[in-house]
Structure formats: structure tokens, C-alpha cells
Write a protein that holds these residues in place. Structure first.
Motif, short mmCIF file in Angstrom:
data_model
loop_
_atom_site.label_atom_id
_atom_site.label_comp_id
_atom_site.label_asym_id
_atom_site.label_seq_id
_atom_site.Cartn_x
_atom_site.Cartn_y
_atom_site.Cartn_z
N SER A 1 -0.92 15.38 -11.15
CA SER A 1 -2.19 16.02 -10.53
C SER A 1 -3.56 15.22 -10.70
O SER A 1 -4.51 15.20 -10.02
N GLY A 2 -3.75 15.19 -12.13
CA GLY A 2 -4.82 14.55 -12.83
C GLY A 2 -5.18 13.19 -12.35
O GLY A 2 -6.25 12.68 -12.41
N TRP B 1 -1.84 9.04 -6.63
CA TRP B 1 -0.64 9.43 -7.15
C TRP B 1 -0.35 10.75 -6.49
O TRP B 1 -1.01 11.68 -6.19
N LYS B 2 1.04 10.74 -5.86
CA LYS B 2 1.49 11.90 -5.38
C LYS B 2 2.87 12.25 -5.69
O LYS B 2 3.76 11.44 -6.01
N LEU B 3 2.83 13.48 -6.05
CA LEU B 3 4.22 14.08 -6.55
C LEU B 3 5.18 14.45 -5.62
O LEU B 3 5.00 15.04 -4.40
N LEU B 4 6.48 13.88 -5.76
CA LEU B 4 7.55 14.24 -5.01
C LEU B 4 7.87 15.66 -5.03
O LEU B 4 7.92 16.40 -6.07
N PRO B 5 8.52 16.37 -3.91
CA PRO B 5 8.61 17.78 -4.00
C PRO B 5 9.77 17.93 -4.75
O PRO B 5 10.21 19.05 -5.24
N LEU C 1 -2.09 1.91 -1.54
CA LEU C 1 -1.02 2.99 -1.19
C LEU C 1 -0.68 3.92 -2.27
O LEU C 1 -1.05 3.68 -3.61
N ALA C 2 -0.29 5.16 -1.93
CA ALA C 2 -0.11 6.41 -2.83
C ALA C 2 1.10 5.74 -3.62
O ALA C 2 1.99 5.01 -3.37
#
Length: 81
Positions: A46-47, A53-57, A11-12
């Protein structure tokens, strides 16, 4: 039998970035230390794409607030008591 999922198939991992600066000095600039902290952290997240890994907005920035207290609006917005 199926092989176990690798970390990249799991999962992310949702990542929030929290930035803080203890004084308001320089925060009026178009690009300030909160922006620099955010950009460096976003680049790190991002790396980690291969690790899902997913960045929350949303951004969680507390400018001009001491780290000696947890009474900080952006900190409380994401990590409420």
C-alpha cells in the motif's frame, strides 16, 4: 517530443503475498502469524501506491509446512513449475 514515463506512470506492478509458518501451532487463533505477515506485507505494498504497486486479492498461505521443500500448495498455486 514526449518525456519518458516516470515510474509512477508505468504499468502497475502486480503484487502477490505469500505467507508461511512451519508449524500448525497457533494457526487456530482468530489472528495468527500468517495474518500478521499478510498485514505487514499489505501495508508495505500500500505504501508503494505512487510506484503503481497493486495488491492481488488472493491470499497465498501455507500453514504448518516446512520451508525446506517447495512442495507447498499455496506456493505452487501462484508459482507452478
Amino acid at each position: 517530443m514526449n518525456a519518458p514515463a516516470s515510474p509512477s506512470q508505468s504499468l502497475a506492478v502486480r503484487c502477490a503475498i505469500y505467507t508461511r509458518k512451519s508449524t500448525k501451532e497457533g494457526l487456530e487463533q482468530g489472528f495468527n502469524s500468517l495474518d500478521a505477515q499478510y498485514e505487514a506485507s499489505a501495508a508495505y505494498v500500500s505504501g508503494q501506491r505512487n510506484e503503481s504497486w497493486k495488491l492481488l486479492p488472493e491470499r497465498f498461505d501455507d500453514g504448518g509446512l516446512s520451508g525446506g521443500s517447495k512442495e507447498r500448495p499455496a506456493l505452487q498455486a501462484y508459482w507452478p513449475r
